[in-house]
Design an enzyme around this catalytic site. Structure first.
Site, short mmCIF file in Angstrom:
data_model
loop_
_atom_site.label_atom_id
_atom_site.label_comp_id
_atom_site.label_asym_id
_atom_site.label_seq_id
_atom_site.Cartn_x
_atom_site.Cartn_y
_atom_site.Cartn_z
N LYS A 1 7.50 0.51 28.65
CA LYS A 1 7.75 1.17 27.36
C LYS A 1 8.83 2.24 27.51
O LYS A 1 9.73 2.35 26.68
CB LYS A 1 6.45 1.78 26.82
CG LYS A 1 5.45 0.73 26.33
CD LYS A 1 4.09 1.32 25.96
CE LYS A 1 3.13 0.20 25.57
NZ LYS A 1 1.79 0.67 25.22
N GLN B 1 -2.04 5.49 26.04
CA GLN B 1 -2.20 4.15 26.61
C GLN B 1 -3.69 3.85 26.81
O GLN B 1 -4.43 4.67 27.35
CB GLN B 1 -1.43 4.07 27.95
CG GLN B 1 -1.39 2.69 28.57
CD GLN B 1 -0.66 1.65 27.71
OE1 GLN B 1 0.29 1.96 27.01
NE2 GLN B 1 -1.11 0.42 27.78
N ASP C 1 1.43 3.42 17.39
CA ASP C 1 0.62 2.23 17.70
C ASP C 1 -0.01 1.65 16.43
O ASP C 1 -0.50 0.52 16.44
CB ASP C 1 -0.52 2.59 18.68
CG ASP C 1 -0.18 2.26 20.13
OD1 ASP C 1 0.58 1.30 20.35
OD2 ASP C 1 -0.70 2.95 21.02
N1 GUN Z 1 -3.28 -1.16 25.85
C1 GUN Z 1 -3.09 -2.50 25.63
N2 GUN Z 1 -2.33 -2.68 24.53
C2 GUN Z 1 -2.03 -1.45 24.06
C3 GUN Z 1 -1.27 -0.98 22.95
O1 GUN Z 1 -0.71 -1.74 22.15
N3 GUN Z 1 -1.18 0.36 22.82
C4 GUN Z 1 -1.79 1.22 23.66
N4 GUN Z 1 -1.67 2.53 23.43
N5 GUN Z 1 -2.52 0.84 24.68
C5 GUN Z 1 -2.63 -0.50 24.89
#
Ligand code: GUN
Length: 285
Positions: free
Chosen positions: A53, A97, A120
């Protein structure tokens, strides 16, 4: 033989446009959009996701702020970190996350993020806007939004089609089912308690699968000419595989996403898209 829906190509196209937009916005506002990424503990998979990311942010010119917190942090301390980011005017997007260590509630921390910085799209305010189809007024969850971009890009009609969503998670299944419904598809949602899954999948013109069960969907469960979207990702004998038996299903489908290289790259692309969108909304553009 199906058209392969290429998430890497589509990502490249969208990220190229975002890079230009970020450059223009930076000149106008005097700073680039900024994304804060909160990582609690040292889960190996989460470390990789966070690294990807942050790298993607750099490639389009978004500033990223990485907040690494110890695995034994309390809920109160974690919330305090989020509060600081909420109040920091130079931060446009915040993600925490997931998964979090067991003693922490992900719902409590998600609810604590300002909805306008919730890139998100997990906050109840954004979930409500997703339900109502008010996409322009909020931030939509990245993976479902990325899937909808495939339908747009490849001109796949949804209105009046039988769409089947396999998986009913808050992150993917529920919001994607909603988006399909908002596009006037006739939507069925199947999940782990569904009796006779194949009965539903065989009737699907649009089949979206997000279960994390490798090879769950076999060719005999798919309608001839269906569009198949594979949102699963698992590791089997060291190989990354999806929820769909790709090699056999691609002979029957009219279009299909591969794993890897399908939906996966689009999730991060939509996170970048949401960060730019949050920035523009906050700046009044
Ligand atoms: N863990 C797995 N997928 C995601 C996501 O899309 N966002 C976040 N913050 N954590 C994740």
């Amino acid at each position: 033989m199906a058209v392969i829906l290429d998430g890497k190509e589509l990502s490249k196209k969208i990220r190229g446009k975002l890079k230009e937009e970020v450059k223009e916005l930076k000149e106008k506002v005097g700073r680039p959009p900024a994304l804060a990424v909160v990582l609690v503990g040292n889960d190996v998979a989460s470390e990789i996701y966070v690294r990807n990311k942050i790298k993607a942010c750099g490639e389009v010119g978004i500033r990223s702020i990485e907040k690494r917190l110890p695995a034994d942090i309390s809920q109160e301390e974690l919330n305090r970190v989020v509060k600081e980011l909420n109040e920091d005017d130079t931060v446009d997007g915040i993600i925490v996350q997931l998964p979090l260590p067991e003693h922490l509630s992900c719902r409590k921390v998600i609810n604590y993020i300002s909805p306008e910085k919730d890139v998100d799209g997990f906050h109840p305010v954004n979930a409500g806007k997703c339900l109502l189809g008010l996409y322009d007024e909020g931030l939509m969850p990245c993976t479902p939004a990325g899937v909808m971009k495939f339908f747009e890009e490849y001109g796949i009609e949804l209105q009046g089609k039988n769409a089947v969503m396999v998986g009913h998670s808050n992150i993917v299944g529920k919001p994607l089912a909603n988006m399909l419904l908002n596009a006037n598809a006739t939507v069925s949602v199947c999940h782990i308690y569904t009796e006779d899954l194949a009965h539903y999948t065989r009737n699907a013109d649009i089949l979206c699968v997000a279960t994390g069960v490798p090879y769950l969907i076999k060719a005999d469960m798919v309608k001839e000419g269906a569009v198949v979207i594979d949102i699963g990702i698992s590791r089997v004998n060291g190989k990354i595989v999806g929820d769909v038996d790709f090699e056999r299903v691609k002979e029957k489908a009219s279009a299909i996403t591969p794993v890897p290289g399908g939906v996966g790259p689009m999730t991060i692309t939509m996170l970048l898209f949401n960060t730019v969108k949050a920035f523009k909304m906050r700046m009044g553009y």
